[in-house]
Scaffold this motif. Sequence first.
Motif, PDB file in Angstrom:
ATOM      1  N   GLN A   1       0.872  -1.380   0.073  1.00 38.31           N
ATOM      2  CA  GLN A   1       0.208  -0.019  -0.074  1.00 38.31           C
ATOM      3  C   GLN A   1       0.866   1.360  -0.017  1.00 38.31           C
ATOM      4  OE1 GLN A   1      -2.612  -0.472   3.176  1.00 38.31           O
ATOM      5  NE2 GLN A   1      -1.250   0.395   4.857  1.00 38.31           N
ATOM      6  N   TRP A   2       2.081   1.422   0.617  1.00 38.36           N
ATOM      7  CA  TRP A   2       2.789   2.507   0.540  1.00 38.36           C
ATOM      8  C   TRP A   2       4.137   2.452  -0.468  1.00 38.36           C
ATOM      9  CZ3 TRP A   2      -0.571   5.514   2.262  1.00 38.36           C
ATOM     10  CH2 TRP A   2      -1.330   5.118   3.547  1.00 38.36           C
ATOM     11  N   LEU A   3       4.142   1.223  -1.142  1.00 36.24           N
ATOM     12  CA  LEU A   3       5.100   1.254  -2.220  1.00 36.24           C
ATOM     13  C   LEU A   3       4.842   1.881  -3.424  1.00 36.24           C
ATOM     14  CD1 LEU A   3       6.396  -2.566  -1.514  1.00 36.24           C
ATOM     15  CD2 LEU A   3       7.188  -0.594  -0.369  1.00 36.24           C
ATOM     16  N   THR A   4       5.988   2.267  -4.121  1.00 30.32           N
ATOM     17  CA  THR A   4       5.776   2.757  -5.454  1.00 30.32           C
ATOM     18  C   THR A   4       5.600   1.457  -6.545  1.00 30.32           C
ATOM     19  OG1 THR A   4       8.010   2.725  -6.055  1.00 30.32           O
ATOM     20  CG2 THR A   4       7.134   4.870  -5.296  1.00 30.32           C
ATOM     21  N   ASP A   5       5.046   1.796  -7.681  1.00 31.49           N
ATOM     22  CA  ASP A   5       5.130   0.654  -8.467  1.00 31.49           C
ATOM     23  C   ASP A   5       6.522   0.114  -8.729  1.00 31.49           C
ATOM     24  OD1 ASP A   5       2.772   1.789 -11.080  1.00 31.49           O
ATOM     25  OD2 ASP A   5       2.550   0.575  -9.304  1.00 31.49           O
ATOM     26  N   GLU A   6       7.337   0.835  -8.756  1.00 26.03           N
ATOM     27  CA  GLU A   6       9.013   0.460  -8.770  1.00 26.03           C
ATOM     28  C   GLU A   6       9.412  -0.396  -7.661  1.00 26.03           C
ATOM     29  OE1 GLU A   6       7.915   2.978 -11.706  1.00 26.03           O
ATOM     30  OE2 GLU A   6       7.911   3.597  -9.797  1.00 26.03           O
ATOM     31  N   GLN A   7       9.026  -0.059  -6.702  1.00 27.44           N
ATOM     32  CA  GLN A   7       9.393  -0.684  -5.412  1.00 27.44           C
ATOM     33  C   GLN A   7       8.806  -1.913  -5.115  1.00 27.44           C
ATOM     34  OE1 GLN A   7       8.324   2.254  -2.564  1.00 27.44           O
ATOM     35  NE2 GLN A   7      10.551   2.896  -2.067  1.00 27.44           N
ATOM     36  N   SER A   8       7.528  -2.097  -5.998  1.00 28.15           N
ATOM     37  CA  SER A   8       6.624  -3.312  -5.973  1.00 28.15           C
ATOM     38  C   SER A   8       7.351  -4.245  -6.770  1.00 28.15           C
ATOM     39  CB  SER A   8       5.388  -3.208  -6.121  1.00 28.15           C
ATOM     40  OG  SER A   8       4.990  -3.026  -7.626  1.00 28.15           O
ATOM     41  N   ARG A   9       8.109  -3.741  -7.979  1.00 33.12           N
ATOM     42  CA  ARG A   9       8.836  -4.969  -8.660  1.00 33.12           C
ATOM     43  C   ARG A   9      10.155  -5.304  -8.076  1.00 33.12           C
ATOM     44  NH1 ARG A   9       6.125  -4.227 -14.063  1.00 33.12           N
ATOM     45  NH2 ARG A   9       4.972  -2.407 -14.190  1.00 33.12           N
ATOM     46  N   ALA A  10      10.604  -4.749  -6.933  1.00 33.14           N
ATOM     47  CA  ALA A  10      11.964  -4.988  -6.653  1.00 33.14           C
ATOM     48  C   ALA A  10      11.920  -5.291  -5.277  1.00 33.14           C
ATOM     49  CB  ALA A  10      12.870  -3.956  -6.780  1.00 33.14           C
ATOM     50  N   LEU A  11      10.916  -6.418  -4.589  1.00 40.54           N
ATOM     51  CA  LEU A  11      10.552  -6.782  -3.168  1.00 40.54           C
ATOM     52  C   LEU A  11      12.112  -7.539  -2.679  1.00 40.54           C
ATOM     53  CD1 LEU A  11       7.152  -8.180  -3.301  1.00 40.54           C
ATOM     54  CD2 LEU A  11       7.749  -5.678  -2.844  1.00 40.54           C
ATOM     55  N   VAL A  12      12.273  -7.041  -1.494  1.00 38.51           N
ATOM     56  CA  VAL A  12      13.454  -7.918  -0.786  1.00 38.51           C
ATOM     57  C   VAL A  12      12.677  -8.938  -0.320  1.00 38.51           C
ATOM     58  CG1 VAL A  12      14.353  -5.674   0.354  1.00 38.51           C
ATOM     59  CG2 VAL A  12      12.711  -6.924   1.531  1.00 38.51           C
ATOM     60  N   PRO A  13      13.818 -10.305  -0.097  1.00 39.99           N
ATOM     61  CA  PRO A  13      13.200 -11.345  -0.109  1.00 39.99           C
ATOM     62  C   PRO A  13      12.242 -11.482   1.082  1.00 39.99           C
ATOM     63  CG  PRO A  13      15.610 -11.381  -0.390  1.00 39.99           C
ATOM     64  CD  PRO A  13      15.283 -10.173  -0.270  1.00 39.99           C
ATOM     65  N   GLU A  14      12.565 -10.940   2.313  1.00 40.92           N
ATOM     66  CA  GLU A  14      11.610 -11.025   3.347  1.00 40.92           C
ATOM     67  C   GLU A  14      10.167 -10.736   2.947  1.00 40.92           C
ATOM     68  OE1 GLU A  14      15.499 -10.599   4.579  1.00 40.92           O
ATOM     69  OE2 GLU A  14      14.307  -9.133   3.701  1.00 40.92           O
ATOM     70  N   LYS A  15      10.129  -9.603   2.207  1.00 45.82           N
ATOM     71  CA  LYS A  15       8.646  -9.111   1.834  1.00 45.82           C
ATOM     72  C   LYS A  15       8.083 -10.146   0.629  1.00 45.82           C
ATOM     73  CE  LYS A  15       6.924  -5.212   2.020  1.00 45.82           C
ATOM     74  NZ  LYS A  15       5.639  -4.607   3.284  1.00 45.82           N
ATOM     75  N   ARG A  16       8.962 -10.633   0.066  1.00 47.10           N
ATOM     76  CA  ARG A  16       8.524 -11.578  -1.273  1.00 47.10           C
ATOM     77  C   ARG A  16       7.769 -12.922  -0.272  1.00 47.10           C
ATOM     78  NH1 ARG A  16      10.978 -15.326  -3.041  1.00 47.10           N
ATOM     79  NH2 ARG A  16      10.141 -16.187  -5.033  1.00 47.10           N
ATOM     80  N   GLU A  17       8.592 -13.359   0.611  1.00 50.36           N
ATOM     81  CA  GLU A  17       8.179 -14.344   1.501  1.00 50.36           C
ATOM     82  C   GLU A  17       6.555 -14.173   2.178  1.00 50.36           C
ATOM     83  OE1 GLU A  17      10.170 -16.738  -0.155  1.00 50.36           O
ATOM     84  OE2 GLU A  17       9.148 -17.391   1.503  1.00 50.36           O
ATOM     85  N   ALA A  18       6.593 -12.891   2.769  1.00 51.96           N
ATOM     86  CA  ALA A  18       5.203 -12.479   3.373  1.00 51.96           C
ATOM     87  C   ALA A  18       3.886 -12.418   2.524  1.00 51.96           C
ATOM     88  CB  ALA A  18       5.740 -10.990   4.070  1.00 51.96           C
ATOM     89  N   VAL A  19       4.600 -11.941   1.241  1.00 52.57           N
ATOM     90  CA  VAL A  19       3.569 -11.892   0.175  1.00 52.57           C
ATOM     91  C   VAL A  19       3.085 -13.216   0.027  1.00 52.57           C
ATOM     92  CG1 VAL A  19       3.182 -11.142  -2.036  1.00 52.57           C
ATOM     93  CG2 VAL A  19       4.240  -9.638  -0.538  1.00 52.57           C
ATOM     94  N   ALA A  20       4.015 -14.196  -0.362  1.00 52.24           N
ATOM     95  CA  ALA A  20       3.793 -15.496  -0.699  1.00 52.24           C
ATOM     96  C   ALA A  20       2.638 -16.113   0.238  1.00 52.24           C
ATOM     97  CB  ALA A  20       5.143 -16.460  -0.786  1.00 52.24           C
ATOM     98  N   ALA A  21       2.922 -15.868   1.639  1.00 54.70           N
ATOM     99  CA  ALA A  21       1.928 -16.522   2.586  1.00 54.70           C
ATOM    100  C   ALA A  21       0.744 -15.899   2.523  1.00 54.70           C
ATOM    101  CB  ALA A  21       2.696 -16.103   4.005  1.00 54.70           C
TER     102      ALA A  21
END
Lengths: 116, 116, 116, 116
Positions: free
Chosen positions: D46-66
Motif C-alpha cells: 500500500q505505501w510502495l511505488t510501482d517500482e518498489q513493488s517490482r523489486a521486493l526484498v526476500p523477506e517481503k516476498r516471503e510475506a506476500v507468498a504467505a
Amino acid sequence: MTDSLHDLALQLDQFAKDRDWQQFHSPKNLASALVVEAGELLEHFQWLTDEQSRALVPEKREAVAAEAADVLLYLIQLTSALGIDPIEAAQAKLKLNELKYPVDRARGSSKKYDEL
Amino acid sequence: MTDSLHDLALQLDQFAKDRDWQQFHSPKNLASALVVEAGELLEHFQWLTDEQSRALVPEKREAVAAEAADVLLYLIQLTSALGIDPIEAAQAKLKLNELKYPVDRARGSSKKYDEL
Amino acid sequence: MTDSLHDLALQLDQFAKDRDWQQFHSPKNLASALVVEAGELLEHFQWLTDEQSRALVPEKREAVAAEAADVLLYLIQLTSALGIDPIEAAQAKLKLNELKYPVDRARGSSKKYDEL
Amino acid sequence: MTDSLHDLALQLDQFAKDRDWQQFHSPKNLASALVVEAGELLEHFQWLTDEQSRALVPEKREAVAAEAADVLLYLIQLTSALGIDPIEAAQAKLKLNELKYPVDRARGSSKKYDEL
C-alpha cells in the motif's frame, strides 16, 4: 463538510506534514489503505452468524470501533486530497438511491440488492 | 457524532425501515457491503500511477466521490447499528497514532508503515 | 506449479505482451486488482444468509464462478511476476495451519478464528 | 481441476472436518475470508511505488507468498463448496477477455481498463 470532519481533516493533514508522509499519501495509496482497513473491519465478522453480529460482546465492539475509525480516517484523507466533500457526496447518493429504489417496488425484497 | 452524520444516520434508518430492509442490515452484512464499496472505490485507481491519481479528470473525480459516498453511508449504518460514534472513535485512534508514530522517529520513513 | 496453473500463467503473460499491458502490471497494481475482484465476488453474497449461500441458483453460481476466475487470474499474474509458486506456498501454509490449530484444541470452536 | 488443486481441496476438506469447522464454512463466510486475506496481501504494497513493488526484498516476498497462499486456500474452499472448477472458470474467462479486449484496439491503452 461538518466541523468535526473538517477538524479531523486538518489534524490528519498536520499529522502527515509533521512526519513528512505526504509523499506516501497519493489518492491511489489512500484508496488502497482504506480497502485494507475495511478488510480488517470485516475480519471481526467473518465467522459470525448474522445473529451473533447483532449481539457483540463489548471487547469485540471496541475492536470494531477501532477499525471503523481507521476506515473513516482514510476516507477523510482521500476525499480531502481530492477536494471532495464526503457529507455532500453522501447526501447526493442517498437522494439517488431513493429514486433507484422506490418504496413501493423495493419493499422487503433482496432482489433489488441483487440487480447489478 | 456531528449533526450531519447524525442526520444521515436518521435518514438511512428511515430509508431502510420504509423498504423493510433492516432484515438484511446485520452488522455482518453491512461490513461486507462496506468492503465491496471500498473495492469499487479502489477500482478507479488500480491501473493509475501515483502521479495520475493526484491529477484526476473531473469525471473520474465525480465517480470516486460517488464511491466514497457509498463507503460513508455503510460506515454510518454499521456504526449506528453497533452504537459506535465514528467521530469519537476516529479522534481516539488519531491520538493513539500520535503515540505509535512519534514525529522524531517516524519522519519521512515508510518503514513505520511496514512494521506490522 | 501445476501444468494447468503454469499454462494459465503463460497465456496471461502473452495476453499482456500482445496488448503492451505489462506497464500496468506492477505487483502493486495486480494486488489491487485482486482485491477489487475479491470484492466483486463477495458482492454476490453480501445480503444472503449462510443458508441461502449454501443453495445458490445456477445463474448466481455461474456469476460467482466468473468472479472466482478473475481472482485466480490475478493471483496467477501476481505470483508469476514475483517468482512465487502458489501451490508450494499453499501447501506450506496448510502445514503451518495444522500446527497453529491442533485438532484437540481447535475442534468446533470459532474462538481460534477470533484469536488475532 | 488439476491434481494439485484437487489435492489441496481434499486436504482442506479433511482439515475442516477434523476440527468440526464446516459449520463456519458457508460460501458467504468463505468469500468474506477471501476478501480479508486479499486485503492483507495488498497491505504489503500500500505505501510502495510501482517500482518498489517490482523489486521486493526476500523477506517481503516471503510475506506476500504467505498471503497469496491464504487467498488460494480460501478460493479453493469456496469453489469446492460450490462445485466450481476454478481452472475451467479461469480458462473460460481468459477466452472472454480475448474477445473483450481485441489486440488491435486494446494495445498500450489503460482506457480499456477504465471503461466500466
